[in-house]
Write a protein that holds these residues in place. Sequence first.
Motif, mmCIF file in Angstrom:
data_model
loop_
_atom_site.group_PDB
_atom_site.id
_atom_site.type_symbol
_atom_site.label_atom_id
_atom_site.label_comp_id
_atom_site.label_asym_id
_atom_site.label_seq_id
_atom_site.Cartn_x
_atom_site.Cartn_y
_atom_site.Cartn_z
ATOM 1 N N ASN A 1 -0.866 5.377 -2.420
ATOM 2 C CA ASN A 1 -0.242 6.591 -2.163
ATOM 3 C C ASN A 1 0.158 7.371 -3.436
ATOM 4 O OD1 ASN A 1 0.695 8.994 -0.831
ATOM 5 N ND2 ASN A 1 2.743 8.056 -0.200
ATOM 6 N N TRP A 2 -0.746 7.741 -4.138
ATOM 7 C CA TRP A 2 -0.548 8.386 -5.552
ATOM 8 C C TRP A 2 -0.045 9.471 -5.675
ATOM 9 C CZ3 TRP A 2 -2.777 12.944 -7.108
ATOM 10 C CH2 TRP A 2 -3.713 13.328 -6.567
ATOM 11 N N LYS A 3 -0.445 10.424 -4.627
ATOM 12 C CA LYS A 3 0.589 11.753 -4.243
ATOM 13 C C LYS A 3 1.933 11.567 -4.084
ATOM 14 C CE LYS A 3 -3.493 14.381 -2.955
ATOM 15 N NZ LYS A 3 -4.039 15.440 -1.825
ATOM 16 N N GLY A 4 2.389 10.514 -3.160
ATOM 17 C CA GLY A 4 3.852 10.353 -3.009
ATOM 18 C C GLY A 4 4.579 9.714 -4.250
ATOM 19 N N GLN A 5 3.660 8.985 -4.807
ATOM 20 C CA GLN A 5 4.470 8.315 -5.916
ATOM 21 C C GLN A 5 4.769 9.354 -7.231
ATOM 22 O OE1 GLN A 5 5.714 5.046 -6.051
ATOM 23 N NE2 GLN A 5 5.237 5.214 -4.141
ATOM 24 N N GLN A 6 4.141 10.475 -7.056
ATOM 25 C CA GLN A 6 4.646 11.346 -8.095
ATOM 26 C C GLN A 6 6.103 11.531 -8.348
ATOM 27 O OE1 GLN A 6 1.898 14.682 -7.205
ATOM 28 N NE2 GLN A 6 0.354 13.977 -8.506
ATOM 29 N N ALA A 7 6.533 11.523 -7.233
ATOM 30 C CA ALA A 7 8.155 11.691 -6.852
ATOM 31 C C ALA A 7 8.937 10.512 -7.608
ATOM 32 C CB ALA A 7 8.736 11.740 -5.530
ATOM 33 N N ASN A 8 8.384 9.340 -8.167
ATOM 34 C CA ASN A 8 8.938 8.262 -8.608
ATOM 35 C C ASN A 8 8.656 8.222 -10.019
ATOM 36 O OD1 ASN A 8 10.145 7.207 -6.442
ATOM 37 N ND2 ASN A 8 8.216 6.367 -5.738
ATOM 38 N N HIS B 1 0.812 -1.226 0.040
ATOM 39 C CA HIS B 1 0.035 0.085 -0.046
ATOM 40 C C HIS B 1 0.980 1.326 -0.008
ATOM 41 C CE1 HIS B 1 0.469 1.222 4.272
ATOM 42 N NE2 HIS B 1 0.810 -0.332 4.433
ATOM 43 N N GLN B 2 2.307 1.077 0.583
ATOM 44 C CA GLN B 2 2.828 2.362 0.464
ATOM 45 C C GLN B 2 3.079 2.728 -0.976
ATOM 46 O OE1 GLN B 2 5.929 0.110 2.697
ATOM 47 N NE2 GLN B 2 6.079 1.456 4.348
ATOM 48 N N ILE B 3 3.196 2.126 -1.832
ATOM 49 C CA ILE B 3 3.476 2.454 -3.227
ATOM 50 C C ILE B 3 2.264 2.568 -4.102
ATOM 51 C CG2 ILE B 3 5.837 2.042 -3.048
ATOM 52 C CD1 ILE B 3 5.478 -0.569 -4.766
ATOM 53 N N SER B 4 1.380 1.459 -3.735
ATOM 54 C CA SER B 4 0.151 1.294 -4.780
ATOM 55 C C SER B 4 -1.114 2.300 -4.145
ATOM 56 C CB SER B 4 -0.447 -0.149 -4.585
ATOM 57 O OG SER B 4 -0.948 -0.480 -3.158
ATOM 58 N N ILE C 1 13.113 -10.497 -15.738
ATOM 59 C CA ILE C 1 12.719 -9.178 -14.966
ATOM 60 C C ILE C 1 11.358 -9.353 -14.620
ATOM 61 C CG2 ILE C 1 12.453 -6.898 -15.973
ATOM 62 C CD1 ILE C 1 15.404 -7.642 -15.816
ATOM 63 N N ASN C 2 11.091 -9.027 -13.543
ATOM 64 C CA ASN C 2 9.688 -9.291 -13.058
ATOM 65 C C ASN C 2 8.948 -7.865 -12.854
ATOM 66 O OD1 ASN C 2 7.702 -10.056 -10.939
ATOM 67 N ND2 ASN C 2 8.756 -11.251 -9.840
ATOM 68 N N PHE C 3 8.034 -7.652 -13.717
ATOM 69 C CA PHE C 3 7.238 -6.455 -13.671
ATOM 70 C C PHE C 3 6.207 -6.458 -12.577
ATOM 71 C CE2 PHE C 3 8.663 -6.677 -18.053
ATOM 72 C CZ PHE C 3 9.530 -5.465 -17.872
ATOM 73 N N VAL C 4 5.914 -5.910 -11.414
ATOM 74 C CA VAL C 4 5.012 -6.043 -10.609
ATOM 75 C C VAL C 4 4.147 -4.656 -10.441
ATOM 76 C CG1 VAL C 4 4.657 -6.166 -8.097
ATOM 77 C CG2 VAL C 4 6.806 -7.110 -8.935
ATOM 78 N N SER C 5 2.942 -5.206 -10.557
ATOM 79 C CA SER C 5 1.554 -4.116 -10.891
ATOM 80 C C SER C 5 1.981 -3.806 -12.059
ATOM 81 C CB SER C 5 1.547 -3.318 -9.455
ATOM 82 O OG SER C 5 1.168 -4.192 -8.439
#
Length: 331
Positions: A100-107, A95-98, A130-134
């Motif tokens: 938190n869309w505002k936080g993921q803008q930095a990525n 959930h930290q990356i899936s 190579i393992n593409f997750v989500s």
Amino acid sequence: MNPLQPDYISLYQSGELKLRAERLWLRLASCDICPRECGVDRLRGKTGYCHSGWQPIVASVCDHHGEEPVLSGRRGSGTIFFGNCNLRCCYCQNHQISQNWKGQQANQTDCHTLARHMLHLQDDLGCHNINFVSPSHFVPQIVKALLEAIPMGLEIPLVYNTNGYDSLKTLKELDGVIDIYLPDLKYASDAYAYRFSRAREYVSHSRNAIREMYRQVGELVVDGDGTARKGLIVRHLILPNGIAGSRESLAWLAREVSPKVAVSLMSQYHPMHRAYKYDLLSRPIGISAYEEALEAMREAGLEEGWAQELASHRVFLPDFERREHPFGLEV
């Protein structure tokens, strides 16, 4: 021709991969990449349910040693964790990356950097794949990045590690591109799928997707070292209180796809994110739920694959605030 060479290399050499990349990219202008079909113009920075525009969002890149044995092998699976998601699972361990869309803008990054990540995992870390997750909401960006990665020397299998909420139209563009499909089969009930993941018609979308994945890659094929080269592995996470519908889902898989499909039965459920708000999801699974799922797998005649130990919920918890490695050094 090298029999171990992934099919995506010949697709690149023939020019077919470029055509597919172009078709997928154009679809971002009125996005229908996943089953939600939001119709927003991601090429102009508009965002739909997944909160993602045209730039790929890469939250973490690492060698993962805690995946299924045929994927992790000795040198690890080269995981690229994408930010954001087309589901809203209230119990998501990522959930930290899936979520938190505002936080993921930095990525946010670009396709060239995504290609460089693939080469880093292959050449510098020596990963098996190579393992593409989500990846469901970033398929055009992945295929476009492959156009750069392949001439730079990419040559290991590609894993599509998905929640199962995938579009058939999109999956068909991946025929011959993806070597190993690793979908979730989360629910046998659309009511539970909507209540806990905000997914409409999850059952039909995921089952149709798995059928298509099987059509493309078939049953699991490993090399002489026991490392996966091609095929389908279906993950099924046991949820508390029968929410996953394990007996129905596994019986469907054996009956409608193949009893020889490799299944990864996962007991690592741990109440995360917003799971505490739901009594049905507020605790790990117990021994009875675990044994019932194992029995359901046996009754269905599914003999290929793996079952996690019951205590796995204490082991496989990522922390994406650890920038070096979300799973720490112990894996």
